[in-house]
Design a protein around this motif. Sequence first.
Motif, PDB file in Angstrom:
ATOM      1  N   VAL A 138      -2.594  -9.091   7.167  1.00 48.49           N
ATOM      2  CA  VAL A 138      -1.731  -8.802   8.303  1.00 48.49           C
ATOM      3  C   VAL A 138      -0.591  -7.921   7.798  1.00 48.49           C
ATOM      4  N   ALA A 139      -0.295  -6.840   8.512  1.00 44.24           N
ATOM      5  CA  ALA A 139       0.830  -5.980   8.132  1.00 44.24           C
ATOM      6  C   ALA A 139       2.132  -6.717   8.416  1.00 44.24           C
ATOM      7  N   VAL A 140       3.012  -6.775   7.423  1.00 41.17           N
ATOM      8  CA  VAL A 140       4.300  -7.453   7.562  1.00 41.17           C
ATOM      9  C   VAL A 140       5.384  -6.460   7.940  1.00 41.17           C
ATOM     10  N   THR A 141       5.414  -5.330   7.253  1.00 48.63           N
ATOM     11  CA  THR A 141       6.420  -4.312   7.524  1.00 48.63           C
ATOM     12  C   THR A 141       5.973  -2.970   6.954  1.00 48.63           C
ATOM     13  N   THR A 142       6.555  -1.929   7.484  1.00 50.77           N
ATOM     14  CA  THR A 142       6.354  -0.577   6.963  1.00 50.77           C
ATOM     15  C   THR A 142       7.717  -0.059   6.534  1.00 50.77           C
ATOM     16  N   VAL A 143       7.770   0.630   5.394  1.00 55.06           N
ATOM     17  CA  VAL A 143       9.038   1.141   4.876  1.00 55.06           C
ATOM     18  C   VAL A 143       8.993   2.665   4.788  1.00 55.06           C
ATOM     19  N   GLN A 144      10.164   3.245   4.576  1.00 53.04           N
ATOM     20  CA  GLN A 144      10.282   4.704   4.453  1.00 53.04           C
ATOM     21  C   GLN A 144       9.465   5.232   3.288  1.00 53.04           C
ATOM     22  N   ALA A 145       9.011   6.457   3.411  1.00 51.69           N
ATOM     23  CA  ALA A 145       8.309   7.113   2.312  1.00 51.69           C
ATOM     24  C   ALA A 145       9.219   7.165   1.089  1.00 51.69           C
ATOM     25  N   ASP A 192       0.854  -1.182   0.000  1.00 51.06           N
ATOM     26  CA  ASP A 192       0.000   0.000   0.000  1.00 51.06           C
ATOM     27  C   ASP A 192       0.896   1.239   0.000  1.00 51.06           C
ATOM     28  N   THR A 193       0.901   1.984  -1.096  1.00 51.73           N
ATOM     29  CA  THR A 193       1.756   3.163  -1.195  1.00 51.73           C
ATOM     30  C   THR A 193       1.233   4.314  -0.348  1.00 51.73           C
ATOM     31  N   GLY A 194      -0.030   4.255   0.043  1.00 51.78           N
ATOM     32  CA  GLY A 194      -0.607   5.309   0.878  1.00 51.78           C
ATOM     33  C   GLY A 194      -0.011   5.332   2.269  1.00 51.78           C
ATOM     34  N   ASP A 195       0.193   4.152   2.843  1.00 54.62           N
ATOM     35  CA  ASP A 195       0.775   4.092   4.190  1.00 54.62           C
ATOM     36  C   ASP A 195       2.118   3.365   4.222  1.00 54.62           C
ATOM     37  N   GLN A 196       2.670   3.064   3.022  1.00 53.87           N
ATOM     38  CA  GLN A 196       3.989   2.440   2.882  1.00 53.87           C
ATOM     39  C   GLN A 196       4.085   1.125   3.658  1.00 53.87           C
TER      40      GLN A 196
END
Length: 61
Positions: A42-49, A24-28
């Motif tokens: 399930v969220a796996v990871t979040t990355v930098q903008a 999801d590019t909206g919330d990275q």
Amino acid sequence: MEITESLFVVADELTEEGELFRFDTGDQTLYFNVDGTDASEVAVTTVQAGVTLHASDLLVV
């Protein structure tokens, strides 16, 4: 396991059944879902903008 394009999508929401990984590019955030539905995500990871993920960037061991 190498992730193929058929199992991965870059979108704000799932576009079709069978996509196991969604970025999801909206919330990275990279999401995994076992059955191709929003209910099991399930969220796996979040990355930098600014980061763009592709199926070839993922490797499941």
